[in-house]
Design a protein around this motif. Structure first.
Motif, PDB file in Angstrom:
ATOM      1  N   PHE A 203       0.823  -1.207   0.000  1.00 28.64           N
ATOM      2  CA  PHE A 203       0.000   0.000   0.000  1.00 28.64           C
ATOM      3  C   PHE A 203       0.860   1.260   0.000  1.00 28.64           C
ATOM      4  N   LEU A 204       1.951   1.239   0.751  1.00 28.36           N
ATOM      5  CA  LEU A 204       2.746   2.443   0.956  1.00 28.36           C
ATOM      6  C   LEU A 204       3.636   2.803  -0.234  1.00 28.36           C
ATOM      7  N   ALA A 205       4.205   1.812  -0.901  1.00 33.23           N
ATOM      8  CA  ALA A 205       5.182   2.097  -1.958  1.00 33.23           C
ATOM      9  C   ALA A 205       4.632   3.010  -3.054  1.00 33.23           C
ATOM     10  N   PRO A 206       3.428   2.759  -3.607  1.00 37.83           N
ATOM     11  CA  PRO A 206       2.912   3.678  -4.630  1.00 37.83           C
ATOM     12  C   PRO A 206       2.714   5.094  -4.104  1.00 37.83           C
ATOM     13  N   GLY A 207       2.236   5.211  -2.869  1.00 39.05           N
ATOM     14  CA  GLY A 207       2.037   6.528  -2.290  1.00 39.05           C
ATOM     15  C   GLY A 207       3.343   7.273  -2.088  1.00 39.05           C
ATOM     16  N   ILE A 208       4.386   6.566  -1.683  1.00 40.21           N
ATOM     17  CA  ILE A 208       5.690   7.199  -1.481  1.00 40.21           C
ATOM     18  C   ILE A 208       6.293   7.615  -2.816  1.00 40.21           C
ATOM     19  N   LEU A 209       6.057   6.845  -3.868  1.00 43.03           N
ATOM     20  CA  LEU A 209       6.502   7.259  -5.203  1.00 43.03           C
ATOM     21  C   LEU A 209       5.828   8.568  -5.611  1.00 43.03           C
ATOM     22  N   ALA A 210       4.518   8.669  -5.310  1.00 44.38           N
ATOM     23  CA  ALA A 210       3.803   9.912  -5.602  1.00 44.38           C
ATOM     24  C   ALA A 210       4.366  11.062  -4.775  1.00 44.38           C
ATOM     25  N   LEU A 211       4.685  10.785  -3.520  1.00 42.46           N
ATOM     26  CA  LEU A 211       5.267  11.811  -2.653  1.00 42.46           C
ATOM     27  C   LEU A 211       6.617  12.278  -3.190  1.00 42.46           C
ATOM     28  N   ALA A 212       7.406  11.360  -3.724  1.00 39.28           N
ATOM     29  CA  ALA A 212       8.709  11.721  -4.276  1.00 39.28           C
ATOM     30  C   ALA A 212       8.558  12.656  -5.461  1.00 39.28           C
ATOM     31  N   VAL A 213       7.570  12.386  -6.309  1.00 39.33           N
ATOM     32  CA  VAL A 213       7.311  13.271  -7.452  1.00 39.33           C
ATOM     33  C   VAL A 213       6.926  14.658  -6.962  1.00 39.33           C
ATOM     34  N   MET A 214       6.047  14.723  -5.969  1.00 43.29           N
ATOM     35  CA  MET A 214       5.622  16.016  -5.441  1.00 43.29           C
ATOM     36  C   MET A 214       6.787  16.762  -4.796  1.00 43.29           C
ATOM     37  N   SER A 215       7.629  16.065  -4.051  1.00 46.27           N
ATOM     38  CA  SER A 215       8.730  16.728  -3.357  1.00 46.27           C
ATOM     39  C   SER A 215       9.716  17.360  -4.329  1.00 46.27           C
ATOM     40  N   THR A 216       9.896  16.746  -5.497  1.00 49.01           N
ATOM     41  CA  THR A 216      10.843  17.275  -6.473  1.00 49.01           C
ATOM     42  C   THR A 216      10.202  18.299  -7.394  1.00 49.01           C
ATOM     43  N   ALA A 217       9.075  17.909  -8.038  1.00 49.38           N
ATOM     44  CA  ALA A 217       8.463  18.772  -9.047  1.00 49.38           C
ATOM     45  C   ALA A 217       7.785  19.986  -8.426  1.00 49.38           C
ATOM     46  N   PHE A 218       7.258  19.837  -7.219  1.00 47.93           N
ATOM     47  CA  PHE A 218       6.555  20.960  -6.592  1.00 47.93           C
ATOM     48  C   PHE A 218       7.401  21.642  -5.519  1.00 47.93           C
ATOM     49  N   THR A 219       7.643  20.961  -4.400  1.00 46.18           N
ATOM     50  CA  THR A 219       8.282  21.610  -3.255  1.00 46.18           C
ATOM     51  C   THR A 219       9.702  22.067  -3.575  1.00 46.18           C
ATOM     52  N   GLY A 220      10.525  21.143  -4.060  1.00 45.98           N
ATOM     53  CA  GLY A 220      11.914  21.500  -4.343  1.00 45.98           C
ATOM     54  C   GLY A 220      12.032  22.554  -5.425  1.00 45.98           C
ATOM     55  N   GLN A 221      11.260  22.405  -6.505  1.00 43.18           N
ATOM     56  CA  GLN A 221      11.349  23.357  -7.607  1.00 43.18           C
ATOM     57  C   GLN A 221      10.820  24.727  -7.203  1.00 43.18           C
ATOM     58  N   ALA A 222       9.748  24.755  -6.426  1.00 41.07           N
ATOM     59  CA  ALA A 222       9.189  26.038  -5.995  1.00 41.07           C
ATOM     60  C   ALA A 222      10.196  26.804  -5.146  1.00 41.07           C
ATOM     61  N   ILE A 223      10.829  26.127  -4.197  1.00 35.19           N
ATOM     62  CA  ILE A 223      11.769  26.802  -3.298  1.00 35.19           C
ATOM     63  C   ILE A 223      12.996  27.287  -4.056  1.00 35.19           C
ATOM     64  N   SER A 224      13.605  26.424  -4.854  1.00 39.18           N
ATOM     65  CA  SER A 224      14.825  26.811  -5.565  1.00 39.18           C
ATOM     66  C   SER A 224      14.557  27.924  -6.576  1.00 39.18           C
ATOM     67  N   THR A 225      13.457  27.811  -7.317  1.00 40.69           N
ATOM     68  CA  THR A 225      13.131  28.838  -8.310  1.00 40.69           C
ATOM     69  C   THR A 225      12.763  30.157  -7.636  1.00 40.69           C
ATOM     70  N   GLY A 226      12.082  30.083  -6.488  1.00 39.11           N
ATOM     71  CA  GLY A 226      11.723  31.294  -5.767  1.00 39.11           C
ATOM     72  C   GLY A 226      12.938  32.094  -5.333  1.00 39.11           C
ATOM     73  N   PHE A 227      13.958  31.405  -4.824  1.00 40.17           N
ATOM     74  CA  PHE A 227      15.163  32.114  -4.386  1.00 40.17           C
ATOM     75  C   PHE A 227      16.019  32.546  -5.572  1.00 40.17           C
ATOM     76  N   GLU A 228      15.992  31.799  -6.652  1.00 39.70           N
ATOM     77  CA  GLU A 228      16.680  32.253  -7.862  1.00 39.70           C
ATOM     78  C   GLU A 228      16.056  33.552  -8.370  1.00 39.70           C
ATOM     79  N   ARG A 229      14.753  33.634  -8.279  1.00 42.41           N
ATOM     80  CA  ARG A 229      14.061  34.864  -8.695  1.00 42.41           C
ATOM     81  C   ARG A 229      14.410  36.019  -7.768  1.00 42.41           C
ATOM     82  N   ARG A 230      14.474  35.744  -6.473  1.00 44.52           N
ATOM     83  CA  ARG A 230      14.773  36.816  -5.511  1.00 44.52           C
ATOM     84  C   ARG A 230      16.176  37.372  -5.714  1.00 44.52           C
ATOM     85  N   TYR A 231      17.145  36.505  -5.939  1.00 45.80           N
ATOM     86  CA  TYR A 231      18.535  36.944  -6.057  1.00 45.80           C
ATOM     87  C   TYR A 231      18.895  37.432  -7.464  1.00 45.80           C
TER      88      TYR A 231
END
Length: 266
Positions: free
Chosen positions: A78-106
Motif C-alpha cells: 500500500f505504501l510504496a505507490p504513495g511514497i513514489l507519488a510523494l517523491a514526485v511532489m517533493s521534487t516537481a513541486f516543493t523543491g522546484q518552488a523553493i529553488s526557483t523562488g530564491f533564484e528569482r529573488r537573487y
C-alpha cells in the motif's frame, strides 16, 4: 614540406550562441547538480521519502486495512505507490518552488533571461532536471521497496503516464508559486503544502479514513490522484486509471497555464 603555418581563418572568432539543444542540456545538467548538492532539497527529495517508506512499512505506526493491501497483509504494497507519488511532489513541486523562488529573488532568473538561452529553454532545462532527479528517486525507492518485500503488479505504461502527468501538474503549481510569491513566503507555503498533502493526500493514511465529505474533496487533489492511480495499477493490477489521469491532466493544464500567464521573472 609543410611548415605547419595555420591557414587563414584557422583562429578566426566565430561568435554566436551554441545550438539550442546543447544549451538546454548544459543548463539541465547544471540545475541537476545544484539540486543534488543542496542539502535541504536532498532531504526533501531523497531522505524523507526513503525514511517514511522504511518506517511505516516496518513499524506499526499507521494501521493499513488488509483490503487496502490487496489481501497480502504487507503494508509496503500500500505504501510504496504513495511514497513514489510523494517523491514526485517533493521534487516537481516543493523543491522546484523553493529553488526557483530564491533564484528569482537573487536575480538569477533575470540574468539568465538576458543570456542566449530563451526563457522557454530555461523552463525546459528545469523540467529535464526534475525528471532526472525523479528517475534517481524512483530507482532508489523501488530498490528499498523490493528489499521490504514489495510485490508490484500491473503494466508499466500506465505508471509512466501517471508519473509524467503528475510531474507536469506539480511542476506547474510549483512554478506558479515561485513566480508570484516572495521567496520566504514560497519556502513556508511549499513546506506547509508538502506536510498537509503528506497527511491528507492518501500517501500514508488511506482516504477512507476521512469523513465522506472530505474524501470527495481530497480525491480531487493531484497527490491523491497520483497515489491512487499508482496504487490501482501497482497494487491491484488495474488497467489505465482514466479518472486519475484526467484529474492530473486538468491540474497540469491549469498549473502550467497559470504559471505561464502570471510568472514574474523579477
Amino acid at each position: 614540406m609543410s611548415t605547419g603555418t595555420p591557414t587563414a581563418g584557422t583562429y578566426t572568432p566565430k561568435p554566436g550562441a551554441a545550438p539550442m539543444g546543447r544549451m538546454i542540456t548544459a543548463q539541465a545538467l547544471f540545475e541537476t547538480k545544484m539540486l543534488l548538492r543542496n542539502g535541504e532539497q536532498l532531504l526533501l527529495t531523497v531522505v524523507i521519502p526513503s525514511l517514511l517508506l522504511v518506517l511505516f512499512s516496518t513499524v506499526d505506526v499507521v494501521t493499513v486495512p488488509v483490503e487496502t493491501t490487496g489481501g497480502s497483509g504487507k503494508a509496503v504494497d500500500f505504501l510504496a505507490p504513495g511514497i513514489l507519488a510523494l517523491a514526485v511532489m517533493s521534487t516537481a513541486f516543493t523543491g522546484q518552488a523553493i529553488s526557483t523562488g530564491f533564484e528569482r529573488r537573487y536575480g538569477v532568473l533575470k540574468r539568465l533571461g538576458t543570456s542566449p538561452l530563451p526563457r522557454w529553454g530555461l523552463m525546459a532545462a528545469k523540467t529535464l532536471s526534475v525528471l532526472a532527479v525523479e528517475v534517481l528517486q524512483i530507482v532508489l525507492l523501488t530498490a528499498i521497496a523490493f528489499g521490504l518485500g514489495w510485490s508490484p503488479q500491473g503494466n508499466p505504461l500506465p505508471v509512466v503516464l501517471l508519473l509524467i502527468l503528475g510531474t507536469a501538474a506539480f511542476s506547474g503549481l510549483g512554478l506558479l508559486m515561485a513566480g508570484t510569491l516572495k521567496a520566504e513566503a514560497t519556502l513556508a507555503a511549499a513546506n506547509l503544502v508538502f506536510l498537509l498533502l503528506l497527511v491528507g493526500g492518501g500517501v500514508i493514511v488511506p482516504l477512507d479514513k476521512f469523513p465522506d465529505a472530505a474524501q470527495s474533496v481530497l480525491g480531487l487533489l493531484p497527490i491523491s490522484a497520483l497515489s491512487d492511480g499508482l496504487r490501482d495499477v501497482l497494487q491491484h493490477g488495474a488497467g489505465i486509471p482514466w479518472g486519475d489521469l484526467g484529474i492530473l491532466a486538468v491540474w497540469a493544464v491549469l498549473g502550467l497555464g497559470a504559471a505561464a500567464r502570471f510568472f514574474r521573472w523579477e
